[in-house]
Scaffold this motif. Structure first.
Motif, PDB file in Angstrom:
ATOM      1  N   PRO A 194       0.823  -1.212   0.000  1.00 18.80           N
ATOM      2  CA  PRO A 194       0.000   0.000   0.000  1.00 18.80           C
ATOM      3  C   PRO A 194       0.859   1.264   0.000  1.00 18.80           C
ATOM      4  CG  PRO A 194       0.089  -0.921   2.208  1.00 18.80           C
ATOM      5  CD  PRO A 194       0.944  -1.799   1.349  1.00 18.80           C
ATOM      6  N   GLU A 195       2.173   1.099   0.128  1.00 21.36           N
ATOM      7  CA  GLU A 195       3.106   2.230   0.158  1.00 21.36           C
ATOM      8  C   GLU A 195       4.510   1.657   0.041  1.00 21.36           C
ATOM      9  OE1 GLU A 195       4.725   3.862   3.541  1.00 21.36           O
ATOM     10  OE2 GLU A 195       5.339   1.784   3.684  1.00 21.36           O
ATOM     11  N   LEU A 196       5.518   2.534  -0.106  1.00 19.52           N
ATOM     12  CA  LEU A 196       6.863   2.002  -0.354  1.00 19.52           C
ATOM     13  C   LEU A 196       7.894   2.260   0.737  1.00 19.52           C
ATOM     14  CD1 LEU A 196       5.674   2.418  -3.488  1.00 19.52           C
ATOM     15  CD2 LEU A 196       7.995   1.687  -3.957  1.00 19.52           C
ATOM     16  N   THR A 197       7.541   3.035   1.732  1.00 21.50           N
ATOM     17  CA  THR A 197       8.551   3.362   2.749  1.00 21.50           C
ATOM     18  C   THR A 197       9.003   2.112   3.513  1.00 21.50           C
ATOM     19  OG1 THR A 197       7.485   5.497   2.940  1.00 21.50           O
ATOM     20  CG2 THR A 197       9.076   4.929   4.652  1.00 21.50           C
TER      21      THR A 197
ATOM     22  N   GLY B 191      11.455  10.866   4.328  1.00 23.50           N
ATOM     23  CA  GLY B 191      11.123  10.771   2.911  1.00 23.50           C
ATOM     24  C   GLY B 191       9.751  11.330   2.622  1.00 23.50           C
ATOM     25  N   PHE B 192       9.379  11.216   1.358  1.00 23.60           N
ATOM     26  CA  PHE B 192       8.016  11.625   0.977  1.00 23.60           C
ATOM     27  C   PHE B 192       7.578  10.800  -0.223  1.00 23.60           C
ATOM     28  CE2 PHE B 192       7.356  13.771  -3.101  1.00 23.60           C
ATOM     29  CZ  PHE B 192       8.655  13.883  -3.580  1.00 23.60           C
ATOM     30  N   ALA B 193       6.274  10.774  -0.447  1.00 23.81           N
ATOM     31  CA  ALA B 193       5.749  10.193  -1.684  1.00 23.81           C
ATOM     32  C   ALA B 193       4.638  11.085  -2.208  1.00 23.81           C
ATOM     33  CB  ALA B 193       5.220   8.781  -1.441  1.00 23.81           C
ATOM     34  N   GLY B 194       4.564  11.163  -3.530  1.00 23.14           N
ATOM     35  CA  GLY B 194       3.498  11.935  -4.179  1.00 23.14           C
ATOM     36  C   GLY B 194       2.715  11.009  -5.084  1.00 23.14           C
ATOM     37  N   GLY B 195       1.486  11.375  -5.376  1.00 28.20           N
ATOM     38  CA  GLY B 195       0.648  10.548  -6.241  1.00 28.20           C
ATOM     39  C   GLY B 195       0.753  11.019  -7.687  1.00 28.20           C
ATOM     40  N   LEU B 196       1.080  10.087  -8.580  1.00 25.01           N
ATOM     41  CA  LEU B 196       1.260  10.433  -9.987  1.00 25.01           C
ATOM     42  C   LEU B 196      -0.066  10.823 -10.645  1.00 25.01           C
ATOM     43  CD1 LEU B 196       3.604  10.540 -11.974  1.00 25.01           C
ATOM     44  CD2 LEU B 196       3.122   8.181 -12.596  1.00 25.01           C
ATOM     45  N   GLU B 197      -1.123  10.084 -10.335  1.00 26.99           N
ATOM     46  CA  GLU B 197      -2.431  10.392 -10.941  1.00 26.99           C
ATOM     47  C   GLU B 197      -2.893  11.786 -10.516  1.00 26.99           C
ATOM     48  OE1 GLU B 197      -1.628   7.599  -9.509  1.00 26.99           O
ATOM     49  OE2 GLU B 197      -2.090   5.975 -10.900  1.00 26.99           O
ATOM     50  N   ARG B 198      -2.639  12.128  -9.249  1.00 27.35           N
ATOM     51  CA  ARG B 198      -3.087  13.445  -8.763  1.00 27.35           C
ATOM     52  C   ARG B 198      -2.267  14.563  -9.385  1.00 27.35           C
ATOM     53  NH1 ARG B 198      -4.738  12.309  -2.490  1.00 27.35           N
ATOM     54  NH2 ARG B 198      -5.982  10.472  -2.989  1.00 27.35           N
ATOM     55  N   LEU B 199      -0.974  14.291  -9.602  1.00 25.46           N
ATOM     56  CA  LEU B 199      -0.136  15.277 -10.279  1.00 25.46           C
ATOM     57  C   LEU B 199      -0.673  15.513 -11.689  1.00 25.46           C
ATOM     58  CD1 LEU B 199       2.453  16.980 -10.653  1.00 25.46           C
ATOM     59  CD2 LEU B 199       3.635  14.884 -11.295  1.00 25.46           C
TER      60      LEU B 199
ATOM     61  N   LEU C 257      -7.003  18.738  -2.306  1.00 32.09           N
ATOM     62  CA  LEU C 257      -6.425  17.506  -2.842  1.00 32.09           C
ATOM     63  C   LEU C 257      -5.020  17.323  -2.259  1.00 32.09           C
ATOM     64  CD1 LEU C 257      -6.986  15.300  -5.098  1.00 32.09           C
ATOM     65  CD2 LEU C 257      -5.572  16.716  -6.573  1.00 32.09           C
ATOM     66  N   ASP C 258      -4.798  16.192  -1.583  1.00 33.11           N
ATOM     67  CA  ASP C 258      -3.451  15.901  -1.077  1.00 33.11           C
ATOM     68  C   ASP C 258      -2.596  15.422  -2.232  1.00 33.11           C
ATOM     69  OD1 ASP C 258      -4.227  16.473   1.483  1.00 33.11           O
ATOM     70  OD2 ASP C 258      -4.708  14.394   1.989  1.00 33.11           O
ATOM     71  N   LEU C 259      -1.536  16.157  -2.493  1.00 36.34           N
ATOM     72  CA  LEU C 259      -0.668  15.774  -3.607  1.00 36.34           C
ATOM     73  C   LEU C 259       0.463  14.867  -3.150  1.00 36.34           C
ATOM     74  CD1 LEU C 259      -0.305  19.274  -5.277  1.00 36.34           C
ATOM     75  CD2 LEU C 259      -1.594  17.340  -6.193  1.00 36.34           C
ATOM     76  N   ALA C 260       1.035  15.221  -1.994  1.00 33.30           N
ATOM     77  CA  ALA C 260       2.199  14.476  -1.520  1.00 33.30           C
ATOM     78  C   ALA C 260       2.287  14.594  -0.007  1.00 33.30           C
ATOM     79  CB  ALA C 260       3.474  15.038  -2.152  1.00 33.30           C
ATOM     80  N   GLY C 261       2.943  13.630   0.597  1.00 29.73           N
ATOM     81  CA  GLY C 261       3.096  13.700   2.047  1.00 29.73           C
ATOM     82  C   GLY C 261       4.316  12.910   2.480  1.00 29.73           C
ATOM     83  N   GLY C 262       4.801  13.241   3.649  1.00 28.61           N
ATOM     84  CA  GLY C 262       5.962  12.502   4.143  1.00 28.61           C
ATOM     85  C   GLY C 262       6.386  12.981   5.499  1.00 28.61           C
ATOM     86  N   GLY C 263       7.602  12.634   5.842  1.00 26.33           N
ATOM     87  CA  GLY C 263       8.126  13.054   7.130  1.00 26.33           C
ATOM     88  C   GLY C 263       9.228  12.124   7.601  1.00 26.33           C
ATOM     89  N   ARG C 264       9.537  12.281   8.886  1.00 27.68           N
ATOM     90  CA  ARG C 264      10.654  11.536   9.479  1.00 27.68           C
ATOM     91  C   ARG C 264      10.141  10.268  10.142  1.00 27.68           C
ATOM     92  NH1 ARG C 264      15.532  11.663  10.394  1.00 27.68           N
ATOM     93  NH2 ARG C 264      16.085  13.483   9.148  1.00 27.68           N
TER      94      ARG C 264
ATOM     95  N   GLY D  81       8.642   8.889  -5.142  1.00 27.14           N
ATOM     96  CA  GLY D  81       9.068   9.385  -3.834  1.00 27.14           C
ATOM     97  C   GLY D  81      10.546   9.177  -3.593  1.00 27.14           C
ATOM     98  N   ILE D  82      10.992   9.687  -2.457  1.00 25.12           N
ATOM     99  CA  ILE D  82      12.398   9.507  -2.066  1.00 25.12           C
ATOM    100  C   ILE D  82      12.461   9.096  -0.598  1.00 25.12           C
ATOM    101  CG2 ILE D  82      13.365  11.156  -3.713  1.00 25.12           C
ATOM    102  CD1 ILE D  82      13.426  13.278  -1.562  1.00 25.12           C
ATOM    103  N   GLU D  83      13.514   8.404  -0.246  1.00 22.77           N
ATOM    104  CA  GLU D  83      13.758   8.054   1.156  1.00 22.77           C
ATOM    105  C   GLU D  83      15.245   8.265   1.421  1.00 22.77           C
ATOM    106  OE1 GLU D  83      11.030   7.330   2.790  1.00 22.77           O
ATOM    107  OE2 GLU D  83       9.715   6.595   1.189  1.00 22.77           O
TER     108      GLU D  83
ATOM    109  N   TYR E  72      -7.390  -0.596  -0.902  1.00 23.07           N
ATOM    110  CA  TYR E  72      -8.801  -0.906  -1.128  1.00 23.07           C
ATOM    111  C   TYR E  72      -9.642   0.233  -0.580  1.00 23.07           C
ATOM    112  CZ  TYR E  72     -12.783  -3.888  -2.015  1.00 23.07           C
ATOM    113  OH  TYR E  72     -13.948  -4.403  -2.526  1.00 23.07           O
ATOM    114  N   GLU E  73      -9.667   1.356  -1.317  1.00 24.84           N
ATOM    115  CA  GLU E  73     -10.416   2.530  -0.871  1.00 24.84           C
ATOM    116  C   GLU E  73     -11.678   2.650  -1.709  1.00 24.84           C
ATOM    117  OE1 GLU E  73      -8.165   5.951   0.578  1.00 24.84           O
ATOM    118  OE2 GLU E  73      -6.671   5.418  -0.925  1.00 24.84           O
ATOM    119  N   ARG E  74     -12.570   3.561  -1.290  1.00 19.26           N
ATOM    120  CA  ARG E  74     -13.754   3.814  -2.111  1.00 19.26           C
ATOM    121  C   ARG E  74     -13.312   4.703  -3.274  1.00 19.26           C
ATOM    122  NH1 ARG E  74     -18.507   6.779  -1.545  1.00 19.26           N
ATOM    123  NH2 ARG E  74     -17.631   7.930   0.190  1.00 19.26           N
TER     124      ARG E  74
END
Ligand code: HAM
Length: 419
Positions: free
Chosen positions: A80-83, A300-308, A275-282, A127-129, A112-114
């Motif tokens: 569900p994520e890559l971190t 790190g952070f990750a952004g959503g490609l579809e939202r971009l 619209l949340d585009l990207a999020g991250g932190g320590r 994203g980057i880490e 599995y979201e609506r």
């Protein structure tokens, strides 16, 4: 029998969308690479246990994972994520690279979201880490690069929100204060938050439903220990120096449990919807959740490609996919042989793609096809051209036509000559 369709909440990317997606991914990867980040790819499936350790109280883990048993009865989950996978991959390395190490990634995630516009069951994150450095300068670097992705693509209406949720000690203190505040209002909160109060009260703070009821809630930054406060102060100083416009959002805690100290999000408004585009932190303690006694701070952070993509489309700033630059139309069998001969000699560039219309029946049909696929130029070769050892190239927009030697075609494709 009904036609088989793609699974709900998942998308096909077909041209020209897929062309543009590719351009975006390349630009983002170039940016990350140019700051010393190197590509990491992890499997799409992981042992379910990996994500369970992220915190069983988070929505992503509790309600949104695609989990199944494999043929040997092992529980696997579509990431569900890559971190967590990135940290797991690093911990598994026998020969560790020098720290800090900087990774970037682009790939699919599954939740599995609506489904709704901008929210999918298969989405793509970039994203980057950064692993192995706990200093606030790294937090700045991460936020800076997240911001750069969007600003470099011409997007400026961005809200950068930052907050600090401190270390486990600060959080312990804050949790007590927050519970005292929340308990009396329990009945007024949404059903999810009634559960969150007991399991993970911090998450009540950024509940989209109850947000307005919590305007006078205690703020995490008022309960930070000295080190956490200094870390946050320094980050704010650095954000000012870097010229990144930000606001402190005292209710930002993020939806995943592994964060400590810095959390941030980049948002925008589309048709008065946030619209949340990207999020991250320590996440300095995530590695020790996966392997006890390991000390491996991370950020790190990750952004959503579809939202971009969606935002670029709404703002009229999508990059253009390159058109077919040259359609070669051999009009006789001998002309086809000539084109086969030319194949090895021609070196089309990505930005000047060529295609061959092997089944063109006449000049007219070749031009019609060229028109329909928006080809910029058509080179046609019939019997007269073969005899003259020259071919004709027509600019489809101006109708201008020139004769070229076969060898000159290569120069044209390499941008060395114009029609
Ligand atoms: P996240 O906030 O859950 O963080 O996801 C990051 C971004 O991925 C979101 O801001 C959104 O743009 C996109 N995204 C997430 N779910 C979906 C979805 N269902 N449909 C479309 N887009 C979606 C993380 O995943 C953390 N791993 C980020 C991170 C990296 N923290 C530290 N390092």
């Amino acid at each position: 029998m009904s036609r088989i369709q793609r699974p709900r909440g998942m998308q096909d990317f077909i041209p020209p969308t897929s062309d543009i997606m590719e351009i975006l991914v390349n630009r983002i990867a170039d940016l990350f690479r140019s700051y010393g980040y190197r590509k990491i790819d992890t499997p799409i499936l992981e042992h379910t246990e990996l994500f369970m350790r992220l915190g069983e109280t988070t929505d992503v883990v509790q309600k949104e994972m695609y989990t199944f048993m494999d043929r040997k009865g092992r529980s696997l989950t579509l990431r569900p994520e890559l971190t967590a996978p990135v940290v797991r991959a690093y911990l598994e390395l026998k020969e560790k690279p020098p720290l800090p190490v900087r990774y970037y990634y682009v790939g699919p995630i599954f939740r599995y979201e609506r489904p709704q516009r901008g929210r999918y069951r298969q989405a793509h994150q970039f994203g980057i880490e950064v692993l192995g450095d706990d200093k606030p300068e790294i937090d700045l670097e991460v936020i800076y690069l997240a911001y750069r992705v969007y600003s470099e693509l011409g997007l400026s209406e961005l809200e950068v929100s930052v907050n600090s949720i401190g270390c486990p000690q600060c959080r312990h203190r804050f949790r007590d204060v927050l519970l005292k505040y929340l308990q009396p209002m329990r009945e007024q909160l949404c059903n999810d938050c009634k559960v969150r109060i007991d399991k993970n009260p911090l998450r009540v703070l950024d509940c989209k439903v109850d947000r307005d009821k919590l305007s006078d809630a205690p703020r995490p930054i008022d309960y930070l220990c000295d080190e956490c406060r200094e870390h946050f102060q320094r980050l704010l100083e650095l954000l000012n120096k870097a010229g990144i416009p930000y606001q402190i959002d005292h209710k930002l805690v993020r939806g995943l449990d592994y964060y400590n100290r810095t959390v941030f999000e980049i948002r925008t408004q589309i048709n008065s919807r946030v619209l949340d585009l990207a999020g991250g932190g320590r996440y300095d303690y995530l590695a020790s959740e996966l392997e006890p006694k390991v000390n491996l701070p991370g950020c790190g952070f990750a952004g959503g490609l579809e939202r971009l993509y969606m935002l670029l489309e709404e703002s009229g700033k999508l990059p253009e996919a390159p058109e077919i630059f040259l359609l070669i139309a051999p009009l006789t069998p001998t002309a086809k042989d000539k084109v086969v001969e030319l194949l090895n000699k021609l070196k089309p560039e990505r930005s000047r793609p060529l295609t061959i219309h092997w089944s063109a029946r006449s000049l007219k049909s070749a031009l019609k096809y060229a028109d329909r696929i928006n080809a910029l130029n058509v080179a046609f070769i019939g019997q007269p051209e073969l005899e003259a050892k020259r071919l004709k190239v027509r600019d489809m927009r101006t109708g201008k036509q020139v004769e070229l030697e076969f060898d000159e075609l290569r120069t044209l494709l390499e941008g060395g000559s114009e029609l």
